[in-house]
Design a protein around this motif. Structure first.
Motif, PDB file in Angstrom:
ATOM      1  N   ASN A  53       0.828  -1.212   0.000  1.00 57.70           N
ATOM      2  CA  ASN A  53       0.000   0.000   0.000  1.00 57.70           C
ATOM      3  C   ASN A  53       0.857   1.255   0.000  1.00 57.70           C
ATOM      4  N   ARG A  56       2.233   1.666  -3.556  1.00 53.44           N
ATOM      5  CA  ARG A  56       1.206   2.002  -4.547  1.00 53.44           C
ATOM      6  C   ARG A  56       0.568   3.366  -4.311  1.00 53.44           C
ATOM      7  N   HIS A  57       0.315   3.702  -3.062  1.00 52.82           N
ATOM      8  CA  HIS A  57      -0.494   4.887  -2.769  1.00 52.82           C
ATOM      9  C   HIS A  57       0.259   6.017  -2.082  1.00 52.82           C
ATOM     10  N   GLY A  58       1.409   5.727  -1.489  1.00 55.80           N
ATOM     11  CA  GLY A  58       2.100   6.757  -0.726  1.00 55.80           C
ATOM     12  C   GLY A  58       3.346   7.309  -1.371  1.00 55.80           C
ATOM     13  N   ASP A  60       5.424   8.785  -4.664  1.00 57.82           N
ATOM     14  CA  ASP A  60       5.031   9.557  -5.847  1.00 57.82           C
ATOM     15  C   ASP A  60       5.813   9.167  -7.097  1.00 57.82           C
ATOM     16  N   GLY A  86       3.761   9.949   1.276  1.00 55.59           N
ATOM     17  CA  GLY A  86       2.461  10.464   0.832  1.00 55.59           C
ATOM     18  C   GLY A  86       1.684  11.157   1.937  1.00 55.59           C
ATOM     19  N   GLY A  88      -1.785  11.223   1.826  1.00 55.89           N
ATOM     20  CA  GLY A  88      -3.125  10.657   1.901  1.00 55.89           C
ATOM     21  C   GLY A  88      -3.332   9.896   3.197  1.00 55.89           C
ATOM     22  N   PRO A  90      -4.827   6.469   4.470  1.00 59.22           N
ATOM     23  CA  PRO A  90      -5.404   5.172   4.108  1.00 59.22           C
ATOM     24  C   PRO A  90      -6.693   4.909   4.887  1.00 59.22           C
TER      25      PRO A  90
END
Length: 137
Positions: A53, A56-58, A60, A86, A88, A90
């Motif tokens: 995760n 993939r999401h944190g 850049d 990141g 964001g 989760p």
């Protein structure tokens, strides 16, 4: 005299899919041998999901992005913090039966005794998850 706690274990890995396996291996091999049969699989799965995760999401996509892992034992738990750059937050998702991804935090929620998301003091996000254990550690 108070008992001196263990120093947390700490790793920095590139934000690259190859780091998932390295992270899982490093974390599970760091467990005391007596705890590996009881915690190794669950801790390995937590590590894989959280590092995946974070990548993939944190991250850049920059070559210098790093994922940070910290492992420590406290209060009858092994705690794992996985941090990324990141901003964001989760959150649990409930993907449909046909979805091919999106279940990572559902697994974390099911396996971990407790987990949370924390902003980092300067930049980024950490997901912290704990697994309870008895003795041997």
């Amino acid at each position: 005299m108070p008992e001196i706690p263990l120093v947390p274990l700490h790793w920095h890995l590139p934000a690259h899919p190859k780091s998932v396996r390295r992270a899982r291996h490093a974390v599970t091999e760091s467990l005391p041998p007596a705890l590996r049969p009881n915690l190794g699989d669950d801790l390995g799965l937590l590590t894989s999901e959280l590092v995946t995760n974070a990548i993939r999401h944190g991250a850049d996509g920059r070559d210098d992005d790093l994922i940070e892992l910290v492992l420590w034992s406290a209060d009858g738990h092994y705690w794992l913090a996985v941090s990324d750059p990141g901003m964001g937050k989760p959150a649990l998702a409930h993907p449909g039966a046909e979805a091919e991804s999106g279940r990572g935090l559902l697994l974390v929620d099911h396996i971990a005794t407790a987990w949370t998301v924390r902003p980092r003091p300067t930049r980024g996000t950490s997901v912290v998850a704990g697994l309870a254990y008895r003795g041997g550690g």
